[in-house]
Design an enzyme around this catalytic site. Structure first.
Site, short mmCIF file in Angstrom:
data_model
loop_
_atom_site.label_atom_id
_atom_site.label_comp_id
_atom_site.label_asym_id
_atom_site.label_seq_id
_atom_site.Cartn_x
_atom_site.Cartn_y
_atom_site.Cartn_z
N GLU A 91 0.82 -1.21 0.00
CA GLU A 91 0.00 0.00 0.00
C GLU A 91 0.85 1.26 0.00
O GLU A 91 1.98 1.27 0.48
CB GLU A 91 -0.92 0.00 1.22
N CYS A 331 -0.67 2.71 8.91
CA CYS A 331 0.21 1.60 8.52
C CYS A 331 -0.41 0.22 8.46
O CYS A 331 -0.78 -0.35 9.48
CB CYS A 331 1.34 1.52 9.52
N1 SAH Z 1 9.06 1.60 10.51
C1 SAH Z 1 9.11 3.02 10.39
C2 SAH Z 1 8.17 3.62 9.37
C3 SAH Z 1 6.76 3.08 9.25
S1 SAH Z 1 5.55 3.53 10.41
C4 SAH Z 1 8.91 3.65 11.75
O1 SAH Z 1 8.70 2.94 12.72
O2 SAH Z 1 9.02 4.87 11.85
C5 SAH Z 1 5.21 5.23 10.17
C6 SAH Z 1 4.68 5.88 11.45
O3 SAH Z 1 3.29 5.53 11.72
C7 SAH Z 1 5.49 5.46 12.66
O4 SAH Z 1 5.78 6.55 13.47
C8 SAH Z 1 4.53 4.51 13.32
O5 SAH Z 1 4.89 4.33 14.63
C9 SAH Z 1 3.17 5.16 13.08
N2 SAH Z 1 2.04 4.27 13.34
C10 SAH Z 1 1.95 2.95 13.17
N3 SAH Z 1 0.76 2.45 13.60
C11 SAH Z 1 0.06 3.51 14.07
C12 SAH Z 1 -1.23 3.65 14.65
N4 SAH Z 1 -2.03 2.61 14.89
N5 SAH Z 1 -1.62 4.90 14.99
C13 SAH Z 1 -0.80 5.97 14.78
N6 SAH Z 1 0.42 5.89 14.24
C14 SAH Z 1 0.87 4.67 13.89
#
Ligand code: SAH
Length: 346
Positions: A91, A331
């Site tokens: 995605e 994500c």
């Molecule tokens: N692996 C990398 C990039 C992908 S996630 C990282 O950890 O930064 C991109 C962002 O979305 C990250 O800050 C992640 O923690 C956040 N994210 C993931 N799931 C989420 C959720 N349920 N609610 C809000 N932010 C979320």
């Protein structure tokens, strides 16, 4: 299985067409130009048709095919699902800003970091995406929207620094005038804190905007939601970011996904102050997107109250626009739902 032209940069294309097809070298420039316009081989009209046919025998232009997209009108956000050549769904999200279009790119199918609140990691890592697959997400979206992409964030599914070599090549090709011509200042890499990867970025002088997914301000709390804390603890991660700031002159952002009753206390605000004082780090607050399992949406006052606490410490913060929550644009959420439906699941 076919190979894909977008896997090769202009220099590699020159080699392929002069050695494999006995074509003049300038044709590599033509092919390269077409690729970044999103053209398939049959649409590359200024190539001789016999050459096009010969190329199409062995290659396709891109390794991703479009499956569907969902649009959220309220926030002008569009989420795309693509299928890789080996049938994996990935995605990407296009965010429309006043100054241009930003694409949120996936760097892996799945993820092995296992953060508690994130959907991407629920099924573990499927595989790394190639530089060609990352470029294809942007090129396909640009063609479908009929707009140039101005910004890239590596915040889709996957941990970019767990796929270092491919991500590095992707960034270099996105930045190159022979590629997408997107300035390093308009590219943001978000990591959960793979310190060895941050150090490699410094060594390789890849100076993009760096975001650290902090989400909790102490080793104890962070360990509860982010397994990466065992390999690289919060202090090492912050230290590496400070070093990156020094070498690159780029301001560091700390992402902080606010989870009511977990990381919204006064002690957390104080600990964030300790981390940020004497730096120009910026805290980017994100309201947790609800996931199927544990996490429900925060109450309305949660963000407001935490912001007041940050203000009392004079901490620099921004609040991330709540994008795409109605289309599961956090994500991994949409991909996991689509894959479940394809398998006859819920
Ligand atoms: N692996 C990398 C990039 C992908 S996630 C990282 O950890 O930064 C991109 C962002 O979305 C990250 O800050 C992640 O923690 C956040 N994210 C993931 N799931 C989420 C959720 N349920 N609610 C809000 N932010 C979320």
């Amino acid at each position: 299985m076919k190979d894909y032209l977008i896997n090769y940069d202009k220099t590699a294309l020159e080699y392929i067409i002069t050695h494999g097809y006995n074509q003049p070298v300038f044709r590599a420039g033509q092919i390269n130009g077409w690729l970044y316009k999103g053209a398939e081989i049959c649409e590359m009209h200024n190539l001789p048709s016999a050459f096009r046919l010969a190329l199409a025998d062995k290659y396709e232009a891109f390794p991703l095919s479009y499956k569907f997209d969902l649009y959220e009108e309220k926030t002008d956000t569009r989420k795309f699902i693509f299928s890789t050549a080996d049938g994996i769904f990935i995605e990407s999200v296009a965010l429309n800003y006043d100054h241009g279009i930003c694409v949120c790119v996936s760097t892996q199918a799945g993820c092995r970091m296992g953060c508690a609140f994130c959907e991407s990691g629920k099924g573990g890592l499927i595989r790394n995406l190639t530089p060609g697959e990352m470029l294809s997400q942007i090129i396909r979206i640009s063609k479908m929207l009929g707009r140039r992409i101005t910004n890239i964030v590596l915040m889709g599914s996957g941990e970019p620094l767990d796929n270092y070599d491919n991500v590095k090549e992707f960034i270099l090709r996105a930045n190159s005038p022979d590629g997408l011509s997107i300035s390093m200042r308009n590219i943001t890499l978000s990591t959960c804190g793979i310190v060895s990867g941050i150090k490699r970025l410094i060594e390789d002088k890849i100076f993009v905007n760096l975001s650290l997914s902090l989400h909790a301000p102490s080793h104890e709390l962070r360990s509860k939601i982010m397994p990466v804390e065992k390999a690289y603890n919060i202090n090492e991660a912050i230290q590496a970011c400070k070093q990156y700031r020094k070498e690159s002159s780029r301001r560091i952002t700390l992402e902080y996904c606010l989870i009511e009753g977990f990381n919204d206390t006064a002690e957390c605000a104080k600990a964030l102050y300790q981390i940020c004082k004497n730096t120009d780090m910026l805290i980017n607050l994100i309201d947790v997107n609800s996931t199927k399992g544990k996490y429900t949406r925060n109450s309305a006052h949660c963000m407001r109250n935490f912001v007041e606490k940050l203000k009392s410490y004079n901490i620099n913060y921004t609040i991330r626009r709540r994008l795409g929550s109605s289309i599961n644009a956090a994500c991994g959420q949409l991909r996991s739902e689509y894959a479940a439906n394809q398998n006859g699941g819920a």
